[in-house]
Design an enzyme around this catalytic site. Structure first.
Site, PDB file in Angstrom:
ATOM      1  N   HIS A 107       0.831  -1.262  -0.056  1.00  0.00           N
ATOM      2  CA  HIS A 107      -0.039  -0.003  -0.078  1.00  0.00           C
ATOM      3  C   HIS A 107       0.897   1.258  -0.081  1.00  0.00           C
ATOM      4  O   HIS A 107       0.391   2.315  -0.425  1.00  0.00           O
ATOM      5  CB  HIS A 107      -0.982   0.011   1.178  1.00  0.00           C
ATOM      6  CG  HIS A 107      -0.641   0.117   2.573  1.00  0.00           C
ATOM      7  ND1 HIS A 107      -0.222  -0.500   3.348  1.00  0.00           N
ATOM      8  CD2 HIS A 107      -0.271   1.117   3.181  1.00  0.00           C
ATOM      9  CE1 HIS A 107       0.286  -0.329   4.592  1.00  0.00           C
ATOM     10  NE2 HIS A 107       0.070   1.048   4.544  1.00  0.00           N
ATOM     11  N   ASP A 243       1.114  -7.632   1.996  1.00  0.00           N
ATOM     12  CA  ASP A 243       1.520  -6.196   1.886  1.00  0.00           C
ATOM     13  C   ASP A 243       2.605  -5.852   1.887  1.00  0.00           C
ATOM     14  O   ASP A 243       3.389  -5.220   2.742  1.00  0.00           O
ATOM     15  CB  ASP A 243       0.554  -5.395   3.212  1.00  0.00           C
ATOM     16  CG  ASP A 243       0.305  -3.997   2.663  1.00  0.00           C
ATOM     17  OD1 ASP A 243       0.921  -3.413   1.989  1.00  0.00           O
ATOM     18  OD2 ASP A 243      -0.522  -3.385   3.532  1.00  0.00           O
ATOM     19  N   SER A 672       4.069   1.987   8.396  1.00  0.00           N
ATOM     20  CA  SER A 672       3.821   1.048   7.391  1.00  0.00           C
ATOM     21  C   SER A 672       5.079   0.898   6.723  1.00  0.00           C
ATOM     22  O   SER A 672       5.669   1.870   6.296  1.00  0.00           O
ATOM     23  CB  SER A 672       2.898   1.605   6.358  1.00  0.00           C
ATOM     24  OG  SER A 672       1.457   1.211   6.728  1.00  0.00           O
TER      25      SER A 672
END
Ligand code: ARG
Ligand code: GLU
Length: 737
Positions: A107, A243, A672
């Site tokens: 992402h 991810d 992230s």
């Protein structure tokens, strides 16, 4: 308050105790049974400044760290901080080879992949794997920033400034000093230098950094892996998402940052993460090293009330509607999906996080806890003489936070509804054009400026679908009208009434008539003359934008900015006082997108008494939730094949491919892509999310409910090698024995 001392007496005592107990094989059990200290005191909470880790070393060793903290960060350039980057504007990435290979989340690479994608090169459907260096794809606009060093410059910034000096004076003096410090460090080090406030501006650190701008895409799994589970599984544990994505940092002459050039070479780094594939088990010590963006852990209760009573609920309500419309259109047309997928993910991400946040704050009775804390604080403040301002702080907070609710309410509706309509956002461009038309410019200068302005609009239309936005207009304006009765800007209310309150009719008019809705007509704007201003003033989308912006600038923004300035002042003094009030507690600064280290243990979760979630998921679990009917749950055929043939290479653990795992690390947005490390600082995975039950950790960290979620490095490597066929990348990695 200068040079905050991070005292940790209680914990130091526990280290001694633990060393003693370790001599017995029953030590740990005994320790756990006899000293059922609430977990909060074990200090798993906290995102620490790397340069201050020495003060936490004893605690980290107690929890399981086996390397010296100076390997994690030090001043001589050999620390692991040199293997970590701020990726783009709000993610983290880590080097996994000496040749600039960089791992981050799917992402986080999503926007870059989108810019490189088109219907015939649909990387979301098929993924992308460079099979040799020449196939690595330049990502325009993407940068990564390394943190080389940091130093506490609090004394220099705040010297001689009394605590209660008003912020305006304080800031203007501090700013001058900051500029000088930055300049000095820049000259001395050759790096970029930025001074940033910490602990609500009670401390200042200079951060020396280096930013690279030739970054290329190397590996990107299809959404069926990298976004598996989609928004349904976002912020959710158990999780099945791979991810991750892979990039490479390129450097120019002398291994230094340079703009994109075909001739640039992979960046050579002495520091990169060695990979450990032996896996995790319950209770393992882990660390997450990266760039958390914002938290507000020491907030006054009234501020929390605004978050739970105004900010989160309005954003959730408006975004529920926005997402419904987008999803409907995206499901009907792949082209719309491609245009909206990145925007959609962003809007959906906040929407769900805030839902989790509200539930978590409520369930944990965080408001009650804050109020109880404030009572104790007040008692202490009333009696103490060192900080004479402390006893009036809560009172002042109360006055401040009490006075702005309506403004905040209107502001939230403006932002999340009217200003969420893309056409209205785009009308800001018309307003800029209007500004140019009013300037005393020569004909050629005017034409030039307008041309540039219009040229900048192209990017917008690449990802714009008018019918989708028009439905959005109807839906959002209906919500706006219902909740802003009597609060609408006068000019807007007049327009609304001129359509007899018929919002669909209004939408027809706006989308048929606005220049912003017509990129071809918009191009002609570059030939306009001052006399054409009136055409913008008559533009129906600009009129909405203008009415709301103007009312907001006049009636909302001044009050809110006065409020946030006052709050900033009070927050500073309040945190200073809290630190004097609780001398035994280890205070860490709120996240501010600077490099931080947090540590915690791999740990399954039981958010309520009924459910128990394991700490790890596997490929078996992915296959079990495979649903070819649902795009987000469609497991790619090739992955199913590998599974059926058990073609797992060296990545299986007891015959299963591990996918994701959780640990009790205190992370936030910005973490992230952060490396998750074992006791030896070796890479065991990539952080990408938090569990829904614990998203309130931006305000309150509860080790029983808060979990960070990471992709297991073995899943990443399995996908790279077996699914992507890009095994050549493994040759440059180092694997820990
Ligand atoms: N929750 C993750 C973080 O806050 C983002 C995951 C993106 N995926 C998605 N389905 N929207 O950024
Ligand atoms: N997905 C988040 C990010 O983009 C990390 C998860 C979190 O907020 O903890 O930073």
């Amino acid at each position: 308050m200068r040079g905050i001392v991070l005292k940790d007496k209680v914990l130091m005592e526990m280290v001694g105790l633990q060393n003693f107990l370790n001599r017995s094989i029953f030590g740990f059990v005994f320790f756990a049974m006899c000293f059922a200290v609430p977990q909060r005191t074990l200090a798993r909470e906290g995102m620490w400044i790397p340069a201050t880790l020495a003060s936490r070393e004893a605690n980290m060793k107690l929890e399981g760290l086996t390397i010296p903290v100076k390997d994690i960060y030090n001043e001589d350039g050999t620390g692991l901080n040199n293997a970590i980057v701020l990726f783009g504007r709000g993610c983290t990435g880590e080097l996994i080879s000496g040749k600039g290979l960089l791992l981050t989340n799917h992402h986080c690479g999503y926007g870059s992949a989108q810019r490189l994608s088109s219907t015939d090169k649909d990387y979301f459907s098929y993924g992308y794997w460079a099979m040799k260096p020449e196939e690595e794809l330049p990502c325009q606009g993407l940068t990564v920033t390394f943190i080389r060093k940091m130093a506490d410059v609090t004394d220099r910034v705040l010297k001689g400034l009394p605590d209660t000096l008003n912020d305006k004076t304080r800031d203007s003096i501090a700013m001058k000093r900051i500029t000088a410090i930055e300049e000095e460090y820049r000259k001395q080090s050759g790096y970029d230098a930025t001074v940033k406030p910490f602990y609500q501006s009670n401390q200042y650190w200079v951060i020396l950094s280096e930013t690279f701008s030739d970054i290329r895409l190397v590996g990107f799994p299809p959404n069926g892996i990298g976004k598996f589970g989609g928004d349904a599984e976002n912020w959710v544990w158990p999780r099945h998402t791979g991810d991750f994505s892979i990039f490479r940092v390129y450097a120019g002459a002398g291994n230094k940052p340079a703009n994109y050039d075909k001739a640039n070479k992979p960046y050579e780094s002495g520091r990169f993460f060695h990979i450990n594939t032996s896996g995790v088990k319950e209770g393992d010590f882990t660390m997450v090293y990266g760039f958390p963006g914002t938290t507000d852990e020491y907030a006054y209760s009234g501020r929390l009330r605004q978050v739970t009573g105004i900010i989160d609920p309005i954003a959730i309500q408006a975004r529920t509607i926005r997402l419904d419309v987008w999803n409907k259109h995206a499901a009907a047309d792949r082209a719309v999906f491609l245009k909206y997928t990145a925007k959609n993910a962003g809007i959906a991400n906040g929407w769900k996080k805030w839902k989790g946040e509200l539930e978590g704050l409520e369930l944990n009775k965080v408001m009650d806890k804050k109020i109880a804390y404030e009572k104790k604080f007040q008692k202490w403040a009333d009696k103490q003489t060192d900080l004479p301002f402390a006893n009036d702080l809560l009172n002042q907070f109360k006055n401040e936070t009490g006075g702005v609710d309506t403004l905040m309410y209107m502001d939230m509706y403006n932002r999340e509804t009217v200003m969420g309509i893309e056409l209205v956002q785009q009308s800001a461009l018309l307003d800029k054009a209007l500004g140019c038309l009013r300037l005393p410019l020569s004909d050629s200068a005017l034409a030039d400026t307008l041309k540039k302005l219009v040229a900048g609009a192209d990017g917008f239309y690449k990802n714009y679908d008018l019918p989708t936005d028009k439905d959005e207009f109807t839906a959002l304006m209906t919500l706006y009208a219902a909740h802003m009765k009597g609060k609408m800007p006068v000019a807007l209310e007049a327009i609304y009434k001129s359509f007899g309150g018929d919002i669909a009719k209004w939408a027809d008019f706006v989308f048929a008539g606005s220049l912003a809705a017509n990129p071809v007509l918009l191009q002609q704007l570059s030939g306009w003359k001052p006399g054409d201003s009136v055409r913008i003033q008559n533009d129906p989308a600009w009129q909405i934008w203008h009415a709301v912006s103007q009312a907001s600038a006049e009636k909302i923004a001044p009050g809110l900015s006065r409020y946030s300035a006052n709050l900033r002042y009070l927050n500073r003094l309040y945190l200073e006082a809290q630190m004097k009030f609780e001398t035994e507690k280890s205070f860490y600064p709120d996240a501010n997108l600077t490099l931080r280290l947090t540590y915690g243990k791999v740990s399954a979760m039981s958010p309520d008494k009924k459910t128990h979630y394991p700490f790890q998921t596997t490929l078996d679990d992915i296959i079990a939730v495979d649903d070819p009917q649902k795009e987000d749950f469609r497991v790619p055929e090739k992955l199913k094949d590998l599974y059926l043939k058990k073609d797992f290479g060296r990545w299986a653990d007891n015959g299963k491919i591990p996918v994701a795992f959780i640990a009790a690390n205190h992370t936030s947005g910005g973490n992230s892509g952060s490396p998750i490390l074992n006791t030896r600082g070796e890479l065991i995975g990539t952080n990408f999310d938090r569990a829904y039950e614990g998203t309130m950790s931006d305000y309150y960290f509860d080790p029983n409910r808060c979990r960070n979620i990471s992709v297991d490095i073995r899943y990443t490597l399995f996908i790279v090698e077996k699914f992507g066929g890009a095994g050549w990348l493994l040759n440059e990695m180092e694997f820990a024995k």
